[in-house]
Design a protein around this motif. Structure first.
Motif, PDB file in Angstrom:
ATOM      1  N   GLU A 427       0.833  -1.211   0.000  1.00  0.00           N
ATOM      2  CA  GLU A 427       0.000   0.000   0.000  1.00  0.00           C
ATOM      3  C   GLU A 427       0.863   1.254   0.000  1.00  0.00           C
ATOM      4  O   GLU A 427       0.570   2.234  -0.702  1.00  0.00           O
ATOM      5  CB  GLU A 427      -0.916  -0.001   1.224  1.00  0.00           C
ATOM      6  N   GLU A 428       1.933   1.221   0.773  1.00  0.00           N
ATOM      7  CA  GLU A 428       2.833   2.372   0.806  1.00  0.00           C
ATOM      8  C   GLU A 428       3.495   2.578  -0.555  1.00  0.00           C
ATOM      9  O   GLU A 428       3.683   3.714  -1.011  1.00  0.00           O
ATOM     10  CB  GLU A 428       3.908   2.163   1.884  1.00  0.00           C
ATOM     11  N   ILE A 429       3.858   1.463  -1.194  1.00  0.00           N
ATOM     12  CA  ILE A 429       4.481   1.561  -2.518  1.00  0.00           C
ATOM     13  C   ILE A 429       3.517   2.180  -3.525  1.00  0.00           C
ATOM     14  O   ILE A 429       3.900   2.979  -4.389  1.00  0.00           O
ATOM     15  CB  ILE A 429       4.946   0.163  -2.982  1.00  0.00           C
ATOM     16  N   GLU A 430       2.220   1.810  -3.398  1.00  0.00           N
ATOM     17  CA  GLU A 430       1.213   2.363  -4.322  1.00  0.00           C
ATOM     18  C   GLU A 430       1.043   3.867  -4.146  1.00  0.00           C
ATOM     19  O   GLU A 430       0.609   4.569  -5.060  1.00  0.00           O
ATOM     20  CB  GLU A 430      -0.123   1.652  -4.095  1.00  0.00           C
ATOM     21  N   LYS A 431       1.384   4.388  -2.971  1.00  0.00           N
ATOM     22  CA  LYS A 431       1.253   5.831  -2.701  1.00  0.00           C
ATOM     23  C   LYS A 431       2.436   6.630  -3.257  1.00  0.00           C
ATOM     24  O   LYS A 431       2.382   7.863  -3.281  1.00  0.00           O
ATOM     25  CB  LYS A 431       1.148   6.080  -1.192  1.00  0.00           C
ATOM     26  N   ILE A 432       3.477   5.954  -3.675  1.00  0.00           N
ATOM     27  CA  ILE A 432       4.691   6.646  -4.124  1.00  0.00           C
ATOM     28  C   ILE A 432       4.421   7.613  -5.276  1.00  0.00           C
ATOM     29  O   ILE A 432       4.860   8.767  -5.228  1.00  0.00           O
ATOM     30  CB  ILE A 432       5.788   5.617  -4.482  1.00  0.00           C
ATOM     31  N   PRO A 433       3.671   7.212  -6.334  1.00  0.00           N
ATOM     32  CA  PRO A 433       3.412   8.187  -7.412  1.00  0.00           C
ATOM     33  C   PRO A 433       2.689   9.436  -6.916  1.00  0.00           C
ATOM     34  O   PRO A 433       3.004  10.555  -7.315  1.00  0.00           O
ATOM     35  CB  PRO A 433       2.541   7.391  -8.390  1.00  0.00           C
ATOM     36  N   GLU A 434       1.713   9.236  -6.020  1.00  0.00           N
ATOM     37  CA  GLU A 434       0.970  10.383  -5.474  1.00  0.00           C
ATOM     38  C   GLU A 434       1.886  11.293  -4.662  1.00  0.00           C
ATOM     39  O   GLU A 434       1.821  12.534  -4.763  1.00  0.00           O
ATOM     40  CB  GLU A 434      -0.175   9.858  -4.608  1.00  0.00           C
ATOM     41  N   LEU A 435       2.751  10.680  -3.866  1.00  0.00           N
ATOM     42  CA  LEU A 435       3.682  11.465  -3.058  1.00  0.00           C
ATOM     43  C   LEU A 435       4.678  12.207  -3.939  1.00  0.00           C
ATOM     44  O   LEU A 435       5.070  13.349  -3.639  1.00  0.00           O
ATOM     45  CB  LEU A 435       4.419  10.550  -2.076  1.00  0.00           C
ATOM     46  N   GLU A 436       5.100  11.557  -5.018  1.00  0.00           N
ATOM     47  CA  GLU A 436       6.039  12.216  -5.927  1.00  0.00           C
ATOM     48  C   GLU A 436       5.394  13.445  -6.583  1.00  0.00           C
ATOM     49  O   GLU A 436       6.039  14.494  -6.766  1.00  0.00           O
ATOM     50  CB  GLU A 436       6.507  11.229  -6.996  1.00  0.00           C
ATOM     51  N   ASN A 437       4.104  13.327  -6.932  1.00  0.00           N
ATOM     52  CA  ASN A 437       3.381  14.483  -7.502  1.00  0.00           C
ATOM     53  C   ASN A 437       3.284  15.624  -6.497  1.00  0.00           C
ATOM     54  O   ASN A 437       3.479  16.802  -6.818  1.00  0.00           O
ATOM     55  CB  ASN A 437       1.983  14.061  -7.951  1.00  0.00           C
TER      56      ASN A 437
END
Length: 496
Positions: A427-437
């Motif tokens: 789940e944390e890995i899936e949030k990476i693109p959002e966090l990068e944005n």
């Protein structure tokens, strides 16, 4: 000597006697044989080989053998022979089959010794070498068409196989068929490094054995022990043990840590007054159809109070009834995992009684002594129905299942925890693109602030805030100090 079948006994493969020039005995002549056998008994040696240096004394051997047999000890004839290999010769322990080499008052061992020492005086000295090397010694022995085998004596010491021969010679000798067929043991192997080299040179292993190489009665049995598993007191049983040395030759004493049936006794019935002694290892009942094998097995089952299976329950009950008859009794002598002895007595038609080693009845279950014995008759193993395989497996390993199940539960719990962590991490890995944005947005806004000078203004604002806080703290300090001065001026101490 072997009432319970094959048995582990202590062996000494290198014994000297008074007939050897190197042996010292100061006792009375007529006491030597008794003293010698007593020393073997004291050291619990039940199998030995008489191996005097380049000599065999028939009358002494016969006297020792006769006395030893009365005391449950087996003695084989032999000789310690020095052959020509190496700078000091190699000492070999040759063991002869008594029935082949000795007949009444005549023997062929000294005939063999005369042949290999032809033209040599003082052959009885320890280091006198014979005329032949090892290969020709074997050929000479074979010419008699009598059974024998050879062990290499004290291999790491002077005149020992490993001490006197280099790797090339050992490799050459051990590759020969005559060597493999006749050299069955190595005595006194001690250094692991040397043993490893020896195995590498030979390319195979033969067993290490021990012998006290005694030079007096007091030396008998001294040093490291070794053990051999045999079922009869003869040469052939010893050779069989060497051929199956991984299972029958050992440098440590075999200990049994499991409960077992020591013997079966019958009182009354068709086997009245009969006793069957059993081994702590595998026991086999061999006989023609109808000889009573099933009767004995079923009587054991009955004494242990194991219910017969439904496959042929009536037949099994009839077998026990026919064997014991009315009032017949079976007695099992048992030993538990801790070496304690018990008896199970059961009269036909009555319940079993368990007695301790003092024949005092005790209130415990048979499973406490023998740890849930298993029983399978011939029809039990051939009878197949739904779920039979699973039930059979449960009987064989069921007592261990609780431990396996607990271990399985622990593994399952760890697996669940690891999977949960893995899912959380996913789940944390899936949030990476959002966090990068979000990070890109923040960096863009920071750049705008820097372009408009807002960064410097923010720094100044932060500094102004710091100055404001510092002035407020100083103001508070002065105010507090002024109040303290006022209180002091108004106090009685200043007025006075």
């Amino acid at each position: 000597m072997f009432d319970n079948g094959t048995e582990w006994i202590r062996a000494d493969f290198h014994l000297h006697t008074r007939a050897d020039k190197e042996f010292s005995y100061l006792g009375d002549d007529d006491r030597f044989i008794s003293d010698y056998i007593d020393a073997l008994k004291e050291q619990q040696i039940k199998m030995g080989v008489i191996t005097n240096h380049n000599k065999f004394n028939l009358s002494e051997y016969k006297g020792l053998k006769k006395k030893a047999k009365k005391n449950g000890i087996m003695l084989l004839p032999g000789v310690e022979l020095s052959v020509k290999e190496g700078s000091n010769g190699i000492h070999c322990l040759i063991v002869f089959k008594n029935e082949d080499w000795i007949s009444g008052d005549t023997e062929k061992i000294n005939q063999f010794l005369d042949e290999v020492f032809k033209g040599i005086d003082n052959r009885e000295k320890e280091n006198t070498r014979c005329n032949m090397d090892l290969e020709h010694t074997v050929k000479c022995l074979d010419s008699y068409n009598n059974d024998y085998f050879i062990m290499m004596a004290h291999i790491e010491q002077k005149s020992g196989f490993l001490k006197e021969c280099n790797g090339g010679l050992i490799t050459s000798l051990s590759s020969k068929k005559w060597f493999k067929d006749n050299i069955l043991g190595l005595q006194k192997g001690r250094a692991r490094k040397e043993m490893k080299k020896l195995k590498g040179w030979m390319g195979y292993e033969i067993p290490y054995i021990e012998g006290s190489d005694c030079k007096s009665v007091e030396d008998i049995g001294k040093g490291n022990p070794c053990y051999i598993k045999i079922g009869d007191g003869n040469f052939d049983s010893v050779v069989l043990a060497f051929k199956d040395n991984q299972n029958r030759i050992s440098l440590s004493q075999k200990k049994y840590n499991h409960g077992y049936i020591k013997s079966i006794q019958f009182i009354g019935g068709k086997l009245d007054a009969q006793e069957i002694l059993l081994s702590p290892e595998l026991n086999s009942l061999i006989g023609i159809r109808g000889s009573g094998k099933s009767s004995i097995i079923e009587s054991i089952r009955y004494a242990l109070d194991i219910a017969p299976s439904t496959a042929d329950k009536e037949y099994k009950n009839d077998v026990v009834k026919n064997l014991l008859e009315s009032g017949g009794q079976i007695i099992l002598n048992l030993q538990d995992d801790y070496g304690k002895e018990y008896k199970v007595k059961r009269v036909y038609g009555e319940t079993p009684h368990i007695l301790d080693h003092n024949d005092k009845e005790i209130n415990i279950s048979i499973n406490t002594i023998l740890q849930t014995p298993l029983y399978f008759g011939q029809k039990d193993l051939s009878y197949m129905d739904s779920g039979y395989e699973l039930n059979l497996l449960n009987k064989l390993v069921g007592e261990n299942l609780s431990g396996f199940e607990e271990s399985l539960r622990k593994v399952n719990n760890r697996l669940n925890n690891d999977v949960s962590k893995l899912l959380d991490l996913e789940e944390e890995i899936e949030k990476i693109p959002e966090l990068e944005n979000s990070l890109s947005d923040i960096r863009h806004k920071i750049k705008i602030f820097e372009d408009k000078g807002l960064a410097e203004k923010l720094i100044k604002q932060v500094n102004f805030q710091k100055d404001k806080n510092k002035i407020q703290r100083i103001n508070k300090l002065i105010t507090d100090f002024y109040k303290e001065i006022q209180l002091l001026m108004q106090s009685n101490i200043v007025a006075d």
